[in-house]
Design a protein around this motif. Structure first.
Motif, PDB file in Angstrom:
ATOM      1  N   TYR A  81       0.802  -1.317   0.117  1.00 29.06           N
ATOM      2  CA  TYR A  81       0.043  -0.169   0.016  1.00 29.06           C
ATOM      3  C   TYR A  81       1.060   1.508   0.027  1.00 29.06           C
ATOM      4  O   TYR A  81       0.511   2.321  -0.846  1.00 29.06           O
ATOM      5  CB  TYR A  81      -1.015   0.067   1.280  1.00 29.06           C
ATOM      6  N   ILE A  82       1.812   1.296   0.795  1.00 29.64           N
ATOM      7  CA  ILE A  82       2.861   2.590   1.053  1.00 29.64           C
ATOM      8  C   ILE A  82       3.356   2.604  -0.429  1.00 29.64           C
ATOM      9  O   ILE A  82       3.739   3.805  -0.989  1.00 29.64           O
ATOM     10  CB  ILE A  82       3.820   2.207   1.968  1.00 29.64           C
ATOM     11  N   ASN A  83       3.978   1.554  -1.222  1.00 26.82           N
ATOM     12  CA  ASN A  83       4.549   1.784  -2.425  1.00 26.82           C
ATOM     13  C   ASN A  83       3.441   2.318  -3.321  1.00 26.82           C
ATOM     14  O   ASN A  83       3.958   3.083  -4.341  1.00 26.82           O
ATOM     15  CB  ASN A  83       4.854   0.208  -3.085  1.00 26.82           C
ATOM     16  N   ILE A  84       2.207   2.037  -3.400  1.00 26.39           N
ATOM     17  CA  ILE A  84       1.250   2.475  -4.346  1.00 26.39           C
ATOM     18  C   ILE A  84       1.046   3.991  -4.033  1.00 26.39           C
ATOM     19  O   ILE A  84       0.933   4.825  -4.773  1.00 26.39           O
ATOM     20  CB  ILE A  84      -0.138   1.786  -4.179  1.00 26.39           C
ATOM     21  N   LEU A  85       0.976   4.415  -2.765  1.00 30.18           N
ATOM     22  CA  LEU A  85       0.901   5.697  -2.118  1.00 30.18           C
ATOM     23  C   LEU A  85       1.990   6.556  -2.860  1.00 30.18           C
ATOM     24  O   LEU A  85       1.735   7.657  -3.217  1.00 30.18           O
ATOM     25  CB  LEU A  85       0.681   5.799  -0.666  1.00 30.18           C
ATOM     26  N   LEU A  86       3.172   6.017  -2.364  1.00 27.61           N
ATOM     27  CA  LEU A  86       4.422   7.029  -2.936  1.00 27.61           C
ATOM     28  C   LEU A  86       4.396   6.927  -4.464  1.00 27.61           C
ATOM     29  O   LEU A  86       5.104   7.909  -4.946  1.00 27.61           O
ATOM     30  CB  LEU A  86       5.630   6.326  -2.479  1.00 27.61           C
ATOM     31  N   GLY A  87       4.010   6.147  -5.216  1.00 26.51           N
ATOM     32  CA  GLY A  87       4.092   5.946  -6.396  1.00 26.51           C
ATOM     33  C   GLY A  87       3.014   7.204  -6.993  1.00 26.51           C
ATOM     34  O   GLY A  87       3.228   7.926  -7.983  1.00 26.51           O
ATOM     35  N   VAL A  88       1.963   7.588  -6.537  1.00 32.21           N
ATOM     36  CA  VAL A  88       1.172   8.735  -6.652  1.00 32.21           C
ATOM     37  C   VAL A  88       1.586  10.007  -6.194  1.00 32.21           C
ATOM     38  O   VAL A  88       1.687  11.013  -6.905  1.00 32.21           O
ATOM     39  CB  VAL A  88      -0.235   8.330  -6.207  1.00 32.21           C
ATOM     40  N   PHE A  89       2.192  10.139  -4.927  1.00 35.32           N
ATOM     41  CA  PHE A  89       2.347  11.419  -4.291  1.00 35.32           C
ATOM     42  C   PHE A  89       3.826  11.656  -4.183  1.00 35.32           C
ATOM     43  O   PHE A  89       4.151  12.863  -3.885  1.00 35.32           O
ATOM     44  CB  PHE A  89       1.909  11.319  -2.749  1.00 35.32           C
ATOM     45  N   TYR A  90       4.841  10.848  -4.460  1.00 38.67           N
ATOM     46  CA  TYR A  90       6.204  11.143  -4.247  1.00 38.67           C
ATOM     47  C   TYR A  90       6.699  12.290  -5.163  1.00 38.67           C
ATOM     48  O   TYR A  90       7.700  12.935  -4.937  1.00 38.67           O
ATOM     49  CB  TYR A  90       6.910  10.319  -4.623  1.00 38.67           C
ATOM     50  N   SER A  91       5.947  12.547  -6.421  1.00 44.91           N
ATOM     51  CA  SER A  91       6.482  13.432  -7.320  1.00 44.91           C
ATOM     52  C   SER A  91       6.152  14.980  -7.117  1.00 44.91           C
ATOM     53  O   SER A  91       6.630  15.983  -7.176  1.00 44.91           O
ATOM     54  CB  SER A  91       5.877  13.452  -8.863  1.00 44.91           C
ATOM     55  N   VAL A  92       4.952  15.028  -6.107  1.00 48.78           N
ATOM     56  CA  VAL A  92       4.608  16.387  -5.561  1.00 48.78           C
ATOM     57  C   VAL A  92       4.611  16.539  -4.168  1.00 48.78           C
ATOM     58  O   VAL A  92       4.600  17.621  -3.756  1.00 48.78           O
ATOM     59  CB  VAL A  92       2.990  16.463  -5.790  1.00 48.78           C
ATOM     60  N   CYS A  93       4.967  15.464  -3.369  1.00 44.57           N
ATOM     61  CA  CYS A  93       5.118  15.543  -1.779  1.00 44.57           C
ATOM     62  C   CYS A  93       6.181  14.811  -1.313  1.00 44.57           C
ATOM     63  O   CYS A  93       6.222  13.545  -1.612  1.00 44.57           O
ATOM     64  CB  CYS A  93       3.685  15.450  -1.309  1.00 44.57           C
ATOM     65  N   ARG A  94       7.373  15.367  -0.639  1.00 42.79           N
ATOM     66  CA  ARG A  94       8.288  14.383   0.088  1.00 42.79           C
ATOM     67  C   ARG A  94       8.206  14.760   1.477  1.00 42.79           C
ATOM     68  O   ARG A  94       9.269  14.644   1.969  1.00 42.79           O
ATOM     69  CB  ARG A  94       9.458  14.656  -0.561  1.00 42.79           C
ATOM     70  N   ASP A  95       7.290  15.279   2.091  1.00 41.77           N
ATOM     71  CA  ASP A  95       7.328  15.648   3.489  1.00 41.77           C
ATOM     72  C   ASP A  95       6.810  14.579   4.246  1.00 41.77           C
ATOM     73  O   ASP A  95       5.488  14.124   4.000  1.00 41.77           O
ATOM     74  CB  ASP A  95       6.366  16.633   3.651  1.00 41.77           C
ATOM     75  N   LEU A  96       7.668  13.987   5.296  1.00 42.63           N
ATOM     76  CA  LEU A  96       7.248  12.706   5.915  1.00 42.63           C
ATOM     77  C   LEU A  96       5.940  12.844   6.575  1.00 42.63           C
ATOM     78  O   LEU A  96       5.020  12.046   6.732  1.00 42.63           O
ATOM     79  CB  LEU A  96       8.258  12.325   6.888  1.00 42.63           C
ATOM     80  N   ARG A  97       5.722  13.910   7.418  1.00 38.94           N
ATOM     81  CA  ARG A  97       4.533  14.275   8.056  1.00 38.94           C
ATOM     82  C   ARG A  97       3.275  14.196   7.068  1.00 38.94           C
ATOM     83  O   ARG A  97       2.249  13.740   7.343  1.00 38.94           O
ATOM     84  CB  ARG A  97       4.394  15.447   8.809  1.00 38.94           C
TER      85      ARG A  97
END
Length: 401
Positions: free
Chosen positions: A172-188
């Motif tokens: 699930y985290i891999n899917i989430l990062l696949g969508v959001f990593y390009s626009v958000c890298r804030d851990l919180r």
């Protein structure tokens, strides 16, 4: 190193991406007051908008109100050092004093010698006191310093739900990062998004439609939901429960509001809404049309002369265009209902819109005299914002003439 040692570094520079542990310094100092007895002053350079406030905050934290009142109306660095020396001789410290400055990159906009002098402040006062200046988050971090996707995946996977396996939550985290990593890298923010959308990811499992190993079907179910959630990154205008309720209401709604995501309901300060409207108009209207839309006594302009010959391409199809700050403010003062003085509050709200990623700064940071921006919101978003202030934005859009 030992806090009783006299061999201290004169300054400590701590930098890093958001949620990378910079504020551990403040945590140590705040929780060590009773055990280590470390005197310290925490200064937010965002709140201290002038040098006088910065000096006053330091003296107030170390020596109290009487010492802070000794500062003149417009104090210089020499005044601060003189009063600090005087107070140290009267109230010597048993431990090293620490000054922690948050967001110290803002000091670069003050006198050129202020930040270097503060970093070498121990040399100026060492005859009377040990002093360490700790600079937290002094400058923006280059992308190479940010957390990499693999590190984020490992950290976020530690928050797995106890009802599911580690492999399932990691997928699930891999899917989430696949969508959001390009626009958000804030851990919180990513942790908030992971908690916000996990129940939707698990819906097919709860209904017995798929198994934990069927990642493809789980992805197809969650993908539209994540794309809607991506429009609310950093806004935090809704809690997890409110997000689910709004999604349920959205499915039942029809007409103009159907299909709009939760970000169209975001609440902004009153003038921030007009700043965003002005930014949208500046991004999608040619600059040559400003006179036609925003000048009250522009005279009669025929539409045939106003429009270019054979101009058929929509500006909305071409995307937002960059615009300078002075054009944004000119449109803002034209569309806002009442007269507004150009104060620091207006400029700070522009910075807030950039932080919220509703505006994008396209000029370099060193171009302070003429910054340029782009509007980063959709047509649905700006129409919803315009309705809250009773502004008919369609009448001011070049594409809808």
């Amino acid at each position: 190193y030992s806090t009783k040692s006299t061999n201290h570094y004169p300054s400590i520079f701590i930098y890093g991406h958001r949620a990378s542990g910079k504020n551990i310094t403040l945590t140590v100092l705040h929780h060590s007051s009773s055990s280590l007895q470390l005197p310290h002053a925490t200064v937010s350079c965002v709140e201290c908008v002038s040098v006088a406030l910065l000096f006053e905050q330091v003296l107030l934290s170390f020596f109290g109100c009487d010492a802070a009142s000794l500062l003149p109306r417009s104090p210089s660095l020499s005044d601060f050092v003189r009063i600090y020396r005087q107070q140290c001789s009267q109230s010597p410290a048993k431990q090293t004093r620490y000054i922690v400055m948050e967001k110290a990159e803002l000091l670069r906009d003050t006198d050129a010698n202020l930040l270097p002098a503060l970093l070498r402040l121990q040399e100026l006062v060492r005859k009377c006191s040990n002093l360490i200046v700790t600079v937290v988050d002094c400058m923006c971090v280059p992308p190479s310093v940010c957390l990499f996707i693999g590190e984020l995946q490992q950290i976020l996977s530690q928050d797995r739900h106890p009802s599911y396996t580690a492999e399932f939550y990691s997928s699930y985290i891999n899917i989430l990062l696949g969508v959001f990593y390009s626009v958000c890298r804030d851990l919180r923010e990513l942790r908030h998004l992971a908690a916000l959308n996990f129940s939707k990811f698990c819906e097919p499992l709860a209904e017995g439609k798929v198994k934990e190993t069927d990642t493809h079907k789980l992805w197809r179910n969650i993908e539209p939901h994540l794309k809607k959630a991506m429009q609310t990154v950093y806004l935090r205008e809704v809690s997890s429960l409110q997000w689910e309720q709004m999604q349920q209401m959205e499915e039942k709604e029809s007409g103009a509001l159907r299909g709009l995501s939760a970000h169209t309901h975001v609440e902004l300060p009153y003038y921030s809404k007009f700043l965003l409207i002005a930014a949208y108009l500046a991004s999608y209207n040619p600059a040559r049309t400003d006179k036609r839309f925003f000048l009250k006594h522009h005279g009669k302009i025929k539409k045939t002369n106003f429009l270019k010959k054979n101009e058929k391409t929509s500006n909305h199809l071409l995307g937002p265009k960059p615009f300078p700050l002075d054009r944004l403010l000119a449109i803002f003062y034209s569309v806002v209902d009442n007269r507004v003085a150009p104060t620091a509050s207006i400029f700070s709200q522009i910075s807030s819109l950039v932080t919220l990623q509703l505006l994008t700064q396209v000029s370099h940071d060193d171009q302070l005299d003429a910054p340029k921006y782009k509007c980063a919101v959709s047509m649905d978003f700006i129409c919803a914002i315009s309705r809250t202030v009773n502004f008919d934005i369609v009448k001011y859009l070049y594409d809808f003439l």
